[in-house]
Design an enzyme around this catalytic site. Structure first.
Site, PDB file in Angstrom:
ATOM      1  N   LYS A  19     -13.670  13.101  -3.634  1.00 12.06           N
ATOM      2  CA  LYS A  19     -14.411  14.323  -3.919  1.00 12.06           C
ATOM      3  C   LYS A  19     -14.829  14.434  -5.381  1.00 12.06           C
ATOM      4  O   LYS A  19     -15.887  14.980  -5.676  1.00 12.06           O
ATOM      5  CB  LYS A  19     -13.674  15.564  -3.434  1.00 12.06           C
ATOM      6  CG  LYS A  19     -12.357  15.853  -4.096  1.00 12.06           C
ATOM      7  CD  LYS A  19     -11.718  17.051  -3.418  1.00 12.06           C
ATOM      8  CE  LYS A  19     -10.401  17.481  -4.047  1.00 12.06           C
ATOM      9  NZ  LYS A  19      -9.646  16.516  -4.825  1.00 12.06           N
ATOM     10  N   ARG A  94      -7.502  25.653  -3.875  1.00  6.24           N
ATOM     11  CA  ARG A  94      -6.537  24.805  -3.190  1.00  6.24           C
ATOM     12  C   ARG A  94      -5.557  25.602  -2.356  1.00  6.24           C
ATOM     13  O   ARG A  94      -4.732  25.018  -1.671  1.00  6.24           O
ATOM     14  CB  ARG A  94      -5.717  24.042  -4.237  1.00  6.24           C
ATOM     15  CG  ARG A  94      -6.174  22.603  -4.493  1.00  6.24           C
ATOM     16  CD  ARG A  94      -5.288  22.085  -5.612  1.00  6.24           C
ATOM     17  NE  ARG A  94      -5.124  20.665  -5.621  1.00  6.24           N
ATOM     18  CZ  ARG A  94      -5.840  19.832  -6.371  1.00  6.24           C
ATOM     19  NH1 ARG A  94      -6.825  20.287  -7.097  1.00  6.24           N
ATOM     20  NH2 ARG A  94      -5.570  18.549  -6.369  1.00  6.24           N
ATOM     21  N   ARG A 133      -5.596   2.705  -6.817  1.00  5.90           N
ATOM     22  CA  ARG A 133      -6.083   3.419  -8.004  1.00  5.90           C
ATOM     23  C   ARG A 133      -5.006   3.585  -9.075  1.00  5.90           C
ATOM     24  O   ARG A 133      -5.299   3.567 -10.268  1.00  5.90           O
ATOM     25  CB  ARG A 133      -6.597   4.792  -7.560  1.00  5.90           C
ATOM     26  CG  ARG A 133      -7.398   5.522  -8.593  1.00  5.90           C
ATOM     27  CD  ARG A 133      -8.104   6.714  -7.994  1.00  5.90           C
ATOM     28  NE  ARG A 133      -7.162   7.685  -7.420  1.00  5.90           N
ATOM     29  CZ  ARG A 133      -7.520   8.899  -7.037  1.00  5.90           C
ATOM     30  NH1 ARG A 133      -8.757   9.295  -7.137  1.00  5.90           N
ATOM     31  NH2 ARG A 133      -6.616   9.727  -6.531  1.00  5.90           N
ATOM     32  N   ARG A 135      -3.141   6.005 -10.543  1.00  8.93           N
ATOM     33  CA  ARG A 135      -3.066   6.941 -11.661  1.00  8.93           C
ATOM     34  C   ARG A 135      -1.604   7.353 -11.791  1.00  8.93           C
ATOM     35  O   ARG A 135      -0.846   7.218 -10.840  1.00  8.93           O
ATOM     36  CB  ARG A 135      -3.921   8.165 -11.324  1.00  8.93           C
ATOM     37  CG  ARG A 135      -4.661   8.734 -12.489  1.00  8.93           C
ATOM     38  CD  ARG A 135      -5.671   9.742 -12.030  1.00  8.93           C
ATOM     39  NE  ARG A 135      -5.050  10.820 -11.265  1.00  8.93           N
ATOM     40  CZ  ARG A 135      -5.736  11.680 -10.529  1.00  8.93           C
ATOM     41  NH1 ARG A 135      -7.030  11.571 -10.436  1.00  8.93           N
ATOM     42  NH2 ARG A 135      -5.122  12.636  -9.871  1.00  8.93           N
ATOM     43  N   ARG A 146       1.708  15.237  -3.148  1.00  7.16           N
ATOM     44  CA  ARG A 146       0.344  15.774  -3.255  1.00  7.16           C
ATOM     45  C   ARG A 146      -0.303  15.922  -1.871  1.00  7.16           C
ATOM     46  O   ARG A 146      -1.002  16.899  -1.598  1.00  7.16           O
ATOM     47  CB  ARG A 146      -0.512  14.882  -4.166  1.00  7.16           C
ATOM     48  CG  ARG A 146      -0.261  15.160  -5.663  1.00  7.16           C
ATOM     49  CD  ARG A 146      -0.617  13.999  -6.569  1.00  7.16           C
ATOM     50  NE  ARG A 146      -1.932  13.431  -6.398  1.00  7.16           N
ATOM     51  CZ  ARG A 146      -3.074  13.962  -6.861  1.00  7.16           C
ATOM     52  NH1 ARG A 146      -3.042  15.101  -7.526  1.00  7.16           N
ATOM     53  NH2 ARG A 146      -4.227  13.371  -6.672  1.00  7.16           N
TER      54      ARG A 146
END
Ligand code: AMP
Length: 188
Positions: A19, A94, A133, A135, A146
């Site tokens: 997103k 959220r 990824r 991170r 998450r």
């Protein structure tokens, strides 16, 4: 089609759904800012501002910053001149209370939300993308937190916006360019 005036956009999707990337590309195409609350908070942490100090531990655990604090951050950001003609919001709202706050902020400005885009990506694919990824907050157990937070608190917003006929479901399990092209067509 969304039409030329439909420029107040929320991008919904799980962590790793793409997103952020799509929000940036779409915003650039529409000539409006992409507003990523995650980016804003990460900058605050990096710059060691008062806000950064308040959020760094919560972010490191993969949990959500409080609705009250986020309300301040988003209200201030949406009051900036560059956001008056429209925005693509990435990472906010959220939670249900955040969605209420966004409605309130926009109604105080005399405008409303035009469009919610839901980037739909299967959970297995999200895990694979996140591990690639890497991170800091994408370490496996933080990522699980998450995703859990997303499923419990954010995913219900899909129904909320669905009942207001604001939402578009987009298959996010495709190459970035294919998703971007579909979004571009929606707004042409
Ligand atoms: P993101 O880059 O959008 O995944 O956000 C990274 C982290 O920032 C999240 O895991 C949360 O800790 C925090 N964060 C970003 N946006 C919000 C929000 N709307 N509400 C609460 N916490 C947020």
């Amino acid at each position: 089609m969304v039409g030329a005036n439909g420029r107040r956009v929320v991008m919904l999707g799980a962590p790793g759904s793409g997103k952020g990337t799509q929000a940036e590309q779409l915003a650039q195409r529409l000539g409006i800012p992409a507003i990523s609350t995650g980016e804003m908070l990460r900058s605050a942490v990096e710059e060691e501002t008062a806000l950064g100090h308040r959020v760094s531990d919560v972010m490191a655990r993969g949990e959500l910053v409080s609705d009250e604090l986020m309300a301040e951050v988003v209200r201030d950001r949406l009051a900036q001149p560059d956001a008056r003609a429209g925005f693509v919001l990435d990472g906010y709202p959220r939670t249900e209370p955040q969605a209420d706050t966004l409605d309130r902020i926009l109604s105080d400005q005399g405008v409303e939300l035009d469009h919610v885009i839901f980037l739909d990506v299967p959970e297995r694919e999200l895990m694979e993308r996140a591990l690639a990824r890497q991170r800091a907050d994408d370490l496996a157990e933080i990522l699980e937190e998450r995703l859990r937070v997303y499923t419990g608190k954010t995913a219900p917003l899909i129904e909320r916006y669905g009942s207001r006929s604001l939402i578009r479901h987009i298959d996010g399990n495709r190459p970035v360019a294919a998703v971007a092209e579909e979004l571009s067509r929606l707004f042409s």
